[in-house]
Design an enzyme around this catalytic site. Sequence first.
Site, PDB file in Angstrom:
ATOM      1  N   HIS A   7      -2.688   0.468   6.878  1.00 38.80           N
ATOM      2  CA  HIS A   7      -2.876   0.745   5.457  1.00 38.80           C
ATOM      3  C   HIS A   7      -2.441   2.174   5.166  1.00 38.80           C
ATOM      4  O   HIS A   7      -2.358   3.014   6.069  1.00 38.80           O
ATOM      5  CB  HIS A   7      -4.362   0.550   5.119  1.00 38.80           C
ATOM      6  CG  HIS A   7      -4.635   0.554   3.652  1.00 38.80           C
ATOM      7  ND1 HIS A   7      -3.885  -0.158   2.755  1.00 38.80           N
ATOM      8  CD2 HIS A   7      -5.606   1.182   2.936  1.00 38.80           C
ATOM      9  CE1 HIS A   7      -4.369   0.027   1.540  1.00 38.80           C
ATOM     10  NE2 HIS A   7      -5.420   0.851   1.624  1.00 38.80           N
ATOM     11  N   ASP A  63      -7.674   5.205  -3.195  1.00 36.29           N
ATOM     12  CA  ASP A  63      -6.842   4.114  -2.656  1.00 36.29           C
ATOM     13  C   ASP A  63      -6.184   3.388  -3.824  1.00 36.29           C
ATOM     14  O   ASP A  63      -6.774   2.501  -4.432  1.00 36.29           O
ATOM     15  CB  ASP A  63      -7.697   3.154  -1.842  1.00 36.29           C
ATOM     16  CG  ASP A  63      -6.837   2.175  -1.072  1.00 36.29           C
ATOM     17  OD1 ASP A  63      -5.623   2.106  -1.343  1.00 36.29           O
ATOM     18  OD2 ASP A  63      -7.379   1.476  -0.205  1.00 36.29           O
ATOM     19  N   CYS A  75       0.783  -1.224   0.000  1.00 34.28           N
ATOM     20  CA  CYS A  75       0.000   0.000   0.000  1.00 34.28           C
ATOM     21  C   CYS A  75       0.818   1.278   0.000  1.00 34.28           C
ATOM     22  O   CYS A  75       0.548   2.186  -0.779  1.00 34.28           O
ATOM     23  CB  CYS A  75      -0.996  -0.013   1.154  1.00 34.28           C
ATOM     24  SG  CYS A  75      -0.232  -0.282   2.753  1.00 34.28           S
TER      25      CYS A  75
END
Lengths: 316, 660
Positions: free
Chosen positions: B440, B456, B396
């Site tokens: 995250h 995202d 991420c």
Amino acid sequence: MNSIREMFRGRWELWLDKRIPPRNRVTLNQKRIFIFPTWMGLGYLLTDFLLFVAGVNYDNTMILNFSFFLASLFVVSILQTFSNLSGIVVSAGHTEPAFAGAEAKFIIHLSKSKHKDHHSIYCSWSGFRSNPHNLIEQQQVTITALLPTSKRGKFKPGRFKLYTEFPFGLCKSWTWLDLDMSTLVYPEPREYPLDSNRTDSSDKGNVIIRDGQEDFSGLRVFNASDSLHTVDWKAYARRGVLYSKQFHGYQAQSRLLRWSDVLVSDKECKLSALCFWVLELSKTNHPYGLELPGTIITPGSGKQHEKNCLDALALA
Amino acid sequence: MLSVLMSVLPHLQRLPYWLAGVFIAVSIWRIQVFRQRMTFPAKWLRLLMVVGGALGVIYHYGTIFGPDAGVALLVTAYLFKLLEMYTRRDAFLVVILSFFVLATEFLFSISLLTSVYVFSVLIVISAALIALNMTDKSIAVWRPLKSSLITILQTIPLLLVLFFLFPRMGPIWELKMQSNSSRTGLSDTISPGDIADLSQSSELAFRVEFEGELPEPRDLYWRALVFDRFDGRTWYSTNDAVFSPFDARQIESSGDALHYQVYLEPTGQNWLPTIAWSTISGIKTKKSSHLVNYSIETIDKAIRFSVQSYTNYVYQPEPLGQMELGRFLKLPPSGNTRAQEMAKALSSRARGDSELMAALINRHFFDEEFVYTLQPPTLGSNSIDEFLFSTRRGFCSHYAGAFVYLMRAAGVPARMVGGYQGGEIHPIGNYLLVHQYDAHAWAEYWVSGKGWLRVDPTAAIAPHRIESGSLRDTLTEVGLLDSPFSSRNVMNFAAIGKLRLMVDYLDYLWIKNVVSYGRDAQNKLLSQIMDKVTAAKVIILLSIGFGGVMVLLVAWILFLPGLRTKPSFADKQYASFLRKLERKGLYRVVGEGIDAFSRRAQEQFPEQKININKISNIYSEIKYSKSGESESQGNKSATKSDSIAALEQQLGQAVASLKI
């Protein structure tokens, strides 16, 4: 300063006498048991307090709870320590007299209360400290206290303390008991010469009794009833015949120990001297009597007679 | 001895290693002393050891103040005290210290497990204390343990009263946990690999209890930090809640609010994870213009706070100021030239449309061979270039980082957001568990008129992850789990997984109901029983509760033993006979037999001779026949008990007719 302390002591004893009157047999209950934290208990409370402060200041609930737990444990320990002493029946046992300066023996019985055990109970009594006693399987324990004596006369050691710190050592519960026990303290035996001029009984008596034990008077052929101690073994080795040694005893004409016979003026010294002679004469199995101002004990012998004489000396 | 071992044991994991060595050495020495193989150390040696220990602690921590060093020092002193334990007093001191050392464990953990452990050690310590005071050596070892258990049972009611009613107060003076032990969790910098490390940790980050329905997993973006500065390798977050506070005029929200409680595990930092944008109550916080909530105090212990979140919002639609623009466009002056070029190319394709630009970047991640992995190759100084054009493997923060970089290079204000995503829904407890492996990173970019928009980029390569709400599932499915003993793998076994959830549930209940029971909770509870909670009322209530429990305890400890075995009718009658005689001054001597006492009584009261004799005879007959009955005459017992009843009746009459 001293007098104030005396006054307080007097007050304290009066109060104790009211609260726990002297009795022969006492069951320990809340009226008779005192309880206070021990030094260790105070240390424990300090620790608890520190943890509490830490708990508050770190805003830590669990440390706070921990300190609550310690506090609760302390409260429970008070009750348990109390419970460990309560219910015990304390009763007076017999006492044994002593000569001044020696230790008098006092026996106390502790009996278990019906439904619980009692652990680690100590007794302290004017300088005497007992081993711990446990009432678990046994129904009764006996505490033998040896108490130092100093003065002649009737000896009342007063109150003794029964105490316990079980189970946690955080609190000490104790009681001051007076089981109304007493014993006599005889004068300390001291050898002083007796005025032999003034007494007709200081020399050996006139009547000779056969088979006495004092003076050797001759030998005779061993008789089956004779004691083996009297056998003259040397003679046996020489001649091969058993002979018994024969002794003469002297039947004293009622030897009387008189107050005025003792050549010291001090009363206590006189009593000490008389005590010495009573003991000496008892050893010889000699009949003797005692004459004290106000008391006359007619001559006799044996343990009971000796005791009577000593009692009289103790109380004179 | 055991109590010492047990109270120190949990501390060892935090204490320096050499102390563990000291611990083992001292324990062995102590045991050897006990077995009389060795003697206690000499005085000078002990002094040397204590000074050495203290210096060691100072050397290790640089101070003797603060919880960590303080506890280390305490433990050191405590261990050496063991070698000085001669008398009962020393032993007692050691026990007291055990209590203290044990309590300090709560400075570091307050979980149910710790509490249960502490509680069981408490039982052992109390047993040690009891054993110290027991003098009957014939008693079995388990006896003190049993007594201590009973005692602790007796403390519970009192403990409850104190717990519920003891007035809680705020800190008298502030003490800070200056803990320098490292904690897992997000930090305010993200370097390549950071989140991957976190992903290996199955430690709990926080629990969330929602009022009402749980939101969709895809909405569970737990915003914790905003990373605005980039130096070519590491992303930095600035706590600017003071210099650039949140301005409520810049936000417009619509829709219903989410209400929930967060139980945050200690992080050692200040950020508070919430769903943006949110208002926190229950603790003192500050909110920055980045929509990040900071606690005023460092979170060194588990805390609870209530949150109100609006998920539909528009933030800062007005054009950003010069300073803000500069901040969110700033890039390292050199390096990553290929990425710069790529950004320019994409920007011209998007023709200034920021949203299209973002979509193009995500598209790029999707079309090209980008792989999501927790073990990416190491990156050099041009990390963005290397990631985008050669390795193409990352997780991420790589994607979010590259995204933000590209956006900024194209002139779009952007920033990286760090936090947690998703969570595990507890099947029983109806709450959400967020673990460290849910950590995250995602991105935000700014569009004029629309404000900050969340994107995202990781979703571009592993969309499933966002859908299912849990990284764990994604990874298992994609086959990326490679360490067979990782806790995540273990959780695949249903039974163990259930057990773990069960334990977590208990822990959750514990923390929710016990650990979090502070001033507010107490007020809330008490206000249910009284109109207005005042300190005086609380104290009165506490006294009442305390008194009540004391009565209970007194009954329990002092009178219960007597109730357990009831005296028989015959015993009672005989006791009243004894009382009658006692009133007249005749006492039965301890250990005196029934017959012996009877004879004595008959001598003293000849006029009652017959009655006394009768009573004694019947009583002894009942006593003896009873003990004989159980042994041999099993079948005759029925008739026997009849005759006993008759005898008892006679005894009762005899005692009643006894008049002295």
